[in-house]
Design an enzyme around this catalytic site. Structure first.
Site, short mmCIF file in Angstrom:
data_model
loop_
_atom_site.label_atom_id
_atom_site.label_comp_id
_atom_site.label_asym_id
_atom_site.label_seq_id
_atom_site.Cartn_x
_atom_site.Cartn_y
_atom_site.Cartn_z
N ARG A 89 0.67 -1.52 0.03
CA ARG A 89 0.13 0.18 0.03
C ARG A 89 0.93 1.42 0.19
NH1 ARG A 89 0.11 -1.55 4.77
NH2 ARG A 89 0.61 0.31 7.45
N ARG A 179 15.12 -3.30 4.27
CA ARG A 179 15.04 -3.92 5.11
C ARG A 179 15.81 -4.71 4.97
NH1 ARG A 179 9.02 -2.30 5.86
NH2 ARG A 179 8.56 -0.38 4.20
N ASP A 244 10.82 -8.22 7.82
CA ASP A 244 10.29 -6.96 7.04
C ASP A 244 10.06 -4.88 7.76
OD1 ASP A 244 8.28 -8.44 8.20
OD2 ASP A 244 6.81 -6.96 6.87
N ASP A 254 8.05 1.76 10.52
CA ASP A 254 6.71 0.97 10.71
C ASP A 254 5.67 1.03 11.56
OD1 ASP A 254 6.60 0.74 7.66
OD2 ASP A 254 7.66 -1.57 7.62
#
Length: 470
Positions: A89, A179, A244, A254
């Protein structure tokens, strides 16, 4: 007038195996919620009105020089390997060279579906966008490496989760979005040429002095050790430390179900999906080491003699707990007024933490009170605190200006869970005043005098669980 920025898109110049090129999905009626002017100035982004910023930072319009793409990666999620994830996304608009000479990624989160969306709609709703905006900017102000928030926009469209919610897009800025999982996917696929090219790229971008793959591993381990020590010193719980979500740059990335603890307890977990406590507060150092072991495993696949390199890689990873402990000791020592703590100070720090756990003391406010007033009121058993305090004052007798040291290390305000939820609930109703108030306080966390935002939650205000909620 179209927004311009000094784009120089090095990742887009890599082979297509690393990404998929695509544009953000346009939105119906974008409007700007917030724009980070100081950060925009660092990035060299041109001035523009709110409508132009809303169009660009919602994905409805591309800035000149952008090279939009979705990045490919894999990852261990709660210990289980998923062989393909990727930006489901999010779309990387490109990279800019800031006025400080540094290279930054500019990414849109909630920008629509990509080939990696896995049946998702590629969108985000307002709550997680505002949460990450406030928390990432708070972390930056607290001196912890982090991605940052450049803009938040409403899309003018609803998204369907458990209910219908307002859609939004976050513009995220990062040193990069490489990552651990970016390396894992090519190691897993045995695409060794791609793995080597990715490693060379990461070295050039993040560790130019590193000597080959193991030099990169050493640099990333050191950065991650400093990062997790920073989290621990602030009572921060990331909540989803999958590989990740582990950045090669050493930045917090994140935020998802992240939270700052109120009452101190080492086993604190907030994430609703962390049923086993894998990513509990006290487990974060161990998980950081585990994640670096996965990076080592991936990097070793490109070595001409991987078996011979295993011993050195193992030594690098096994050195991490000592690195974390040293960084933690430095930060925690400062929180109790010791400018240069030594291992002999560890029992004093741990004694306070044990007392805080037993007495259910607030993490942030206890250290703030030590620095600025009298922490005695934070404890029910004041005799026990007095006993610890006598040892502490004896240790401080050798320190120069310990109050200043403590005040520089102990924030007065953090984005507490109940305030974040309050901010989101108000914003859904169109009221952004709580968001603006919390953001203002949390971006000046050592100096705020907003005593209401410093207050821990009442029993009725406690938020027992947090959600990814994207």
């Amino acid at each position: 007038m179209t927004i311009t920025a000094p784009f120089d898109n090095s990742y887009a110049r890599l082979p297509a195996v690393f990404y998929t090129r695509l544009k953000p999905t346009p939105v119906r009626d974008p409007s700007l919620i917030a724009y980070n002017e100081p950060l925009g100035d660092i990035l060299g982004i041109s001035a523009a009105d709110a409508a132009e910023r809303a169009a660009v930072f919602s994905g409805a319009k591309l800035p000149e020089g952008a090279a939009p793409l979705a990045q490919l990666y894999a990852g261990h999620q709660f210990g289980n390997f998923n062989p393909q994830l990727g930006d489901g996304r999010a779309i990387l608009l490109g990279e800019v060279i800031g006025t400080d000479g540094k290279r930054y990624d500019v990414q849109l989160k909630g920008s629509g579906p990509t080939p990696y969306s896995r049946m998702g709609d590629g969108r985000a709703w307002l709550g997680p966008v505002l949460r990450e905006y406030v928390v990432s900017e708070a972390m930056h102000a607290l001196g912890v490496p982090t991605t940052r928030a450049l803009a938040a926009t409403l899309t003018g469209e609803d998204v369907l989760r458990e209910t219908v919610l307002p859609g939004a897009v976050l513009t995220r800025v990062a040193a990069s979005h490489l990552r651990v999982g970016t390396f894992q996917i090519f190691a897993h696929r045995r695409q060794i040429d791609a793995l080597k090219e990715l490693t060379d790229y990461a070295i050039a971008r993040h560790a130019p002095d590193a000597d080959g793959p193991l030099g990169l591993l050493r640099a990333v381990c050191a950065a991650q050790a400093e990062l997790v020590a920073g989290w621990m010193s602030l009572g921060f719980i990331h909540g989803v430390m999958n590989t990740d979500n582990s950045a090669i740059s050493g930045e917090t990335i994140d935020y998802g179900p992240c939270a700052f603890m109120d009452v101190y307890h080492p086993d604190t977990v907030f994430s609703s999906i962390d049923q086993t406590g894998r990513y509990a507060y006290s487990n974060q150092p161990r998980i950081a080491v585990w994640n670096m072991a996965q990076l080592a495993t991936a990097l070793l696949q490109q070595m001409d003699d991987p078996e011979a390199a295993v011993e050195e890689a193992t030594q690098i990873v096994h050195a991490m707990p000592t690195q974390i402990e040293a960084a933690w000791l430095d930060r925690m020592g400062k929180k109790i007024g010791i400018a240069k703590a030594t291992p002999e100070d560890t029992p004093l720090i741990e004694g306070l933490l044990k007392l805080m756990q037993e007495q259910k003391a607030d993490f942030t406010n206890t250290f703030d009170a030590l620095a600025r007033s009298d922490a005695r009121d934070q404890f029910l058993d004041r005799d026990a605190f007095d006993e610890w305090c006598a040892q502490w004052r004896a240790r401080l007798s050798t320190q120069s200006n310990p109050s200043a040291v403590m005040q520089a290390a102990s924030p007065r305000v953090i984005p507490r869970n109940h305030r974040v939820e309050e901010m989101i609930a108000a914003a859904v109703q169109g009221d952004y005043a709580p968001f603006e108030r919390l953001l203002k306080a949390c971006t000046d966390p050592f100096n705020t005098d907003d005593t209401d935002l410093m207050r821990p939650p009442t029993k009725d205000e406690i938020v027992p669980a947090t959600f990814c909620g994207t």
